[in-house]
Scaffold this active site. Structure first.
Site, PDB file in Angstrom:
ATOM      1  N   ILE A  14      91.055 -22.862  19.111  1.00 27.83           N
ATOM      2  CA  ILE A  14      92.299 -23.209  19.138  1.00 27.83           C
ATOM      3  C   ILE A  14      92.763 -23.781  20.732  1.00 27.83           C
ATOM      4  O   ILE A  14      93.821 -24.520  20.719  1.00 27.83           O
ATOM      5  CB  ILE A  14      93.171 -21.536  18.993  1.00 27.83           C
ATOM      6  CG1 ILE A  14      94.833 -21.809  18.762  1.00 27.83           C
ATOM      7  CG2 ILE A  14      92.999 -20.759  20.444  1.00 27.83           C
ATOM      8  CD1 ILE A  14      95.216 -22.519  17.569  1.00 27.83           C
ATOM      9  N   SER A  36      84.959 -21.502  30.826  1.00 29.30           N
ATOM     10  CA  SER A  36      84.508 -21.108  29.706  1.00 29.30           C
ATOM     11  C   SER A  36      83.004 -20.817  29.795  1.00 29.30           C
ATOM     12  O   SER A  36      82.555 -21.405  30.796  1.00 29.30           O
ATOM     13  CB  SER A  36      84.643 -22.263  28.627  1.00 29.30           C
ATOM     14  OG  SER A  36      85.083 -21.733  27.297  1.00 29.30           O
ATOM     15  N   ARG A  37      82.477 -19.911  29.236  1.00 31.52           N
ATOM     16  CA  ARG A  37      81.104 -19.420  29.586  1.00 31.52           C
ATOM     17  C   ARG A  37      80.225 -20.560  29.239  1.00 31.52           C
ATOM     18  O   ARG A  37      79.092 -20.950  29.969  1.00 31.52           O
ATOM     19  CB  ARG A  37      80.600 -18.208  28.666  1.00 31.52           C
ATOM     20  CG  ARG A  37      81.583 -17.006  29.063  1.00 31.52           C
ATOM     21  CD  ARG A  37      81.302 -15.965  27.953  1.00 31.52           C
ATOM     22  NE  ARG A  37      81.454 -16.519  26.847  1.00 31.52           N
ATOM     23  CZ  ARG A  37      81.070 -16.000  25.515  1.00 31.52           C
ATOM     24  NH1 ARG A  37      80.826 -14.699  25.855  1.00 31.52           N
ATOM     25  NH2 ARG A  37      81.201 -16.663  24.294  1.00 31.52           N
ATOM     26  N   LYS A  90      97.141 -14.684  20.651  1.00 35.37           N
ATOM     27  CA  LYS A  90      97.538 -13.803  19.836  1.00 35.37           C
ATOM     28  C   LYS A  90      96.142 -13.146  19.281  1.00 35.37           C
ATOM     29  O   LYS A  90      95.283 -13.973  19.068  1.00 35.37           O
ATOM     30  CB  LYS A  90      98.294 -13.823  18.562  1.00 35.37           C
ATOM     31  CG  LYS A  90      98.178 -15.163  17.740  1.00 35.37           C
ATOM     32  CD  LYS A  90      97.153 -15.277  16.616  1.00 35.37           C
ATOM     33  CE  LYS A  90      96.298 -14.324  15.780  1.00 35.37           C
ATOM     34  NZ  LYS A  90      95.461 -14.792  14.852  1.00 35.37           N
ATOM     35  N   ASP A 168      93.285 -10.851  11.631  1.00 31.51           N
ATOM     36  CA  ASP A 168      93.327 -11.957  12.551  1.00 31.51           C
ATOM     37  C   ASP A 168      94.367 -12.997  11.927  1.00 31.51           C
ATOM     38  O   ASP A 168      95.547 -13.202  12.609  1.00 31.51           O
ATOM     39  CB  ASP A 168      92.215 -12.756  12.888  1.00 31.51           C
ATOM     40  CG  ASP A 168      92.260 -13.712  13.696  1.00 31.51           C
ATOM     41  OD1 ASP A 168      92.576 -13.631  15.059  1.00 31.51           O
ATOM     42  OD2 ASP A 168      92.274 -15.028  13.421  1.00 31.51           O
TER      43      ASP A 168
HETATM   44  P1  NAP Z   1      86.710 -19.635  19.254  1.00 30.48           P
HETATM   45  O1  NAP Z   1      86.610 -20.843  18.573  1.00 30.48           O
HETATM   46  O2  NAP Z   1      85.582 -18.576  18.940  1.00 30.48           O
HETATM   47  O3  NAP Z   1      87.018 -19.660  20.646  1.00 30.48           O
HETATM   48  C1  NAP Z   1      87.190 -18.692  21.794  1.00 30.48           C
HETATM   49  C2  NAP Z   1      86.254 -19.394  22.750  1.00 30.48           C
HETATM   50  O4  NAP Z   1      86.481 -18.297  23.807  1.00 30.48           O
HETATM   51  C3  NAP Z   1      84.942 -19.372  22.733  1.00 30.48           C
HETATM   52  O5  NAP Z   1      84.528 -20.867  22.073  1.00 30.48           O
HETATM   53  C4  NAP Z   1      84.203 -18.951  23.778  1.00 30.48           C
HETATM   54  O6  NAP Z   1      83.830 -20.143  24.737  1.00 30.48           O
HETATM   55  C5  NAP Z   1      85.175 -18.356  24.707  1.00 30.48           C
HETATM   56  N1  NAP Z   1      84.729 -16.772  24.816  1.00 30.48           N
HETATM   57  C6  NAP Z   1      84.931 -16.028  25.804  1.00 30.48           C
HETATM   58  N2  NAP Z   1      84.445 -14.722  25.601  1.00 30.48           N
HETATM   59  C7  NAP Z   1      83.854 -14.652  24.267  1.00 30.48           C
HETATM   60  C8  NAP Z   1      83.269 -13.554  23.461  1.00 30.48           C
HETATM   61  N3  NAP Z   1      83.080 -12.538  23.924  1.00 30.48           N
HETATM   62  N4  NAP Z   1      83.059 -14.080  22.261  1.00 30.48           N
HETATM   63  C9  NAP Z   1      83.333 -15.438  21.727  1.00 30.48           C
HETATM   64  N5  NAP Z   1      83.799 -16.224  22.540  1.00 30.48           N
HETATM   65  C10 NAP Z   1      84.207 -15.933  23.656  1.00 30.48           C
HETATM   66  O7  NAP Z   1      88.263 -18.651  18.598  1.00 30.48           O
HETATM   67  P2  NAP Z   1      89.308 -19.372  18.429  1.00 30.48           P
HETATM   68  O8  NAP Z   1      89.666 -19.335  17.016  1.00 30.48           O
HETATM   69  O9  NAP Z   1      89.824 -20.355  19.379  1.00 30.48           O
HETATM   70  O10 NAP Z   1      90.442 -17.893  18.746  1.00 30.48           O
HETATM   71  C11 NAP Z   1      90.866 -17.630  19.999  1.00 30.48           C
HETATM   72  C12 NAP Z   1      91.740 -16.775  20.012  1.00 30.48           C
HETATM   73  O11 NAP Z   1      93.005 -17.574  19.481  1.00 30.48           O
HETATM   74  C13 NAP Z   1      92.061 -15.501  18.856  1.00 30.48           C
HETATM   75  O12 NAP Z   1      92.594 -14.594  19.565  1.00 30.48           O
HETATM   76  C14 NAP Z   1      92.476 -16.084  17.936  1.00 30.48           C
HETATM   77  O13 NAP Z   1      93.324 -14.943  16.941  1.00 30.48           O
HETATM   78  C15 NAP Z   1      93.582 -16.886  18.361  1.00 30.48           C
HETATM   79  N6  NAP Z   1      94.069 -18.276  17.413  1.00 30.48           N
HETATM   80  C16 NAP Z   1      93.315 -18.875  16.858  1.00 30.48           C
HETATM   81  C17 NAP Z   1      93.769 -19.889  16.016  1.00 30.48           C
HETATM   82  C18 NAP Z   1      92.807 -20.659  15.249  1.00 30.48           C
HETATM   83  O14 NAP Z   1      93.205 -21.481  14.451  1.00 30.48           O
HETATM   84  N7  NAP Z   1      91.361 -20.843  15.395  1.00 30.48           N
HETATM   85  C19 NAP Z   1      94.857 -20.022  15.678  1.00 30.48           C
HETATM   86  C20 NAP Z   1      95.888 -19.220  16.508  1.00 30.48           C
HETATM   87  C21 NAP Z   1      95.280 -18.250  17.374  1.00 30.48           C
HETATM   88  P3  NAP Z   1      82.357 -20.114  25.664  1.00 30.48           P
HETATM   89  O15 NAP Z   1      81.390 -19.742  24.740  1.00 30.48           O
HETATM   90  O16 NAP Z   1      82.478 -21.379  26.139  1.00 30.48           O
HETATM   91  O17 NAP Z   1      83.048 -19.024  26.724  1.00 30.48           O
END
Ligand code: NAP
Length: 308
Positions: A14, A36-37, A90, A168
């Protein structure tokens, strides 16, 4: 006024899809650096943790937290304690109590805190709310069915405790109906389907009543292949309002009413800019409360294992 110096935490899907391009396009903001980690960004200073980011770049005034919900409370608390305004993706937290804590801390410090509900800024949501105001509802049905393998490949955190599973995406539907329906909802019954090998549900059916007794049925399913559905149908004594494509399109009795361009995150960042200038808190916990109620009161059904 000078742009808000902002840092972003959690460079994942996101952040890349929405936050970074929207920040870059908005002159109210200057992206200083990211934390970011593992991930880094070409051309942007990248640090391995929030602490390292704030130590190295003290000019940062605000942070956008784009990490998964588990662990976000600690990050947000830390940022607020260090005097930074905070935007929360969110859902705003993994528990209700941790979000209450953040609200109290932001108010105590006089800092802005925004719990974002991006789906509320889908183009048809505000017109739907306006059309429904003052009308007599007879029933509401929500169908939020998508293919988890397509939308969440390799995201392990969504299956962990606090990751919410099918809630989610489902919480996006709840964020819309809690905004457009004229009366508050109370959960009456729920069924949550858990794959035997996972800690979070893959499907859920929720039965609410609004405060005048109107039934509201929501079905969330992550096993949908083929056409995906993000639909809300509201029956009223004046006709049927339908929201499709997650609030992007609206029709009344089948007649399309508008097709506006998508601008969910542009609107969120415009709102956050105002909150920062005014040092205000905007946190609505209704969607997360309904999810919590489903986990509190829902029947739990075991279904077949889920494998990526
Ligand atoms: P994601 O692709 O997994 O990205 C989250 C990033 O946060 C990871 O790449 C990771 O980067 C970092 N991170 C830090 N602590 C973490 C942990 N304990 N476990 C996993 N990753 C961790 O997830 P996302 O889809 O972007 O979603 C993130 C948030 O945005 C969620 O709350 C989701 O509900 C919300 N959201 C997502 C979307 C969507 O379309 N994907 C839409 C609206 C809202 P590092 O490894 O570099 O730290």
């Amino acid at each position: 006024m000078s742009p808000i110096k902002i840092g972003l935490v959690g460079v994942g899907k996101i952040a890349r899809d929405q936050h970074l391009p929207v920040i870059a396009a908005n002159p109210d903001y200057e992206l200083v650096a990211v934390a970011s980690r593992n991930a880094t960004l070409d051309g942007v200073d990248s640090y391995g943790s929030l602490d390292a980011l704030l130590d190295a770049r003290p000019e940062i005034e605000a942070v956008a937290l784009c990490t998964p919900p588990q662990g976000r409370h600690a990050l947000a608390r830390h940022a607020l304690e260090r005097g930074r305004h905070v935007l929360l993706e969110k859902p705003p937290g993994a528990t209700l109590a941790e979000v209450h804590d953040l609200v109290a801390l932001a108010k105590e410090k006089g800092l802005a805190l925004l719990a974002t509900w991006h789906s509320r800024y889908a183009p048809a949501v505000e017109p739907a709310r306006a059309w429904l105001a003052g009308r007599t509802l007879t029933s509401v049905t929500v169908s939020w069915k998508e293919d988890v393998r397509h939308w969440h490949p390799g995201q392990d955190w969504i299956w962990q405790p606090g990751g919410l599973g099918v809630f989610d995406p489902g919480i996006n539907a709840l964020s819309i109906i809690t905004h457009i329906l004229p009366r508050a909802l109370v959960l009456k019954a729920a069924t949550l389907e858990f794959p035997a090998n996972r800690q979070a549900p893959i499907a859920a059916q929720l039965d609410f009543r609004d405060l005048s007794g109107v039934p509201v049925r929501a079905e969330f399913d992550w096993r949908q292949t083929g056409p995906q559905s993000w639909d809300i149908v509201v029956e009223t004594t004046d006709g049927t309002l339908t929201l499709n494509r997650g609030g992007a399109a609206m029709s009344i009795d089948g007649v399309p009413h508008l097709e506006e361009p998508e601008a969910e995150y542009a609107n969120l960042y415009a709102l956050f800019s105002r909150l920062v200038r005014e040092r205000q808190v905007d946190v609505d916990l209704a969607p997360l409360s309904h999810v919590a109620d489903a986990f509190l009161c829902g029947h739990r059904v075991m279904v077949e294992d889920f494998h990526d």
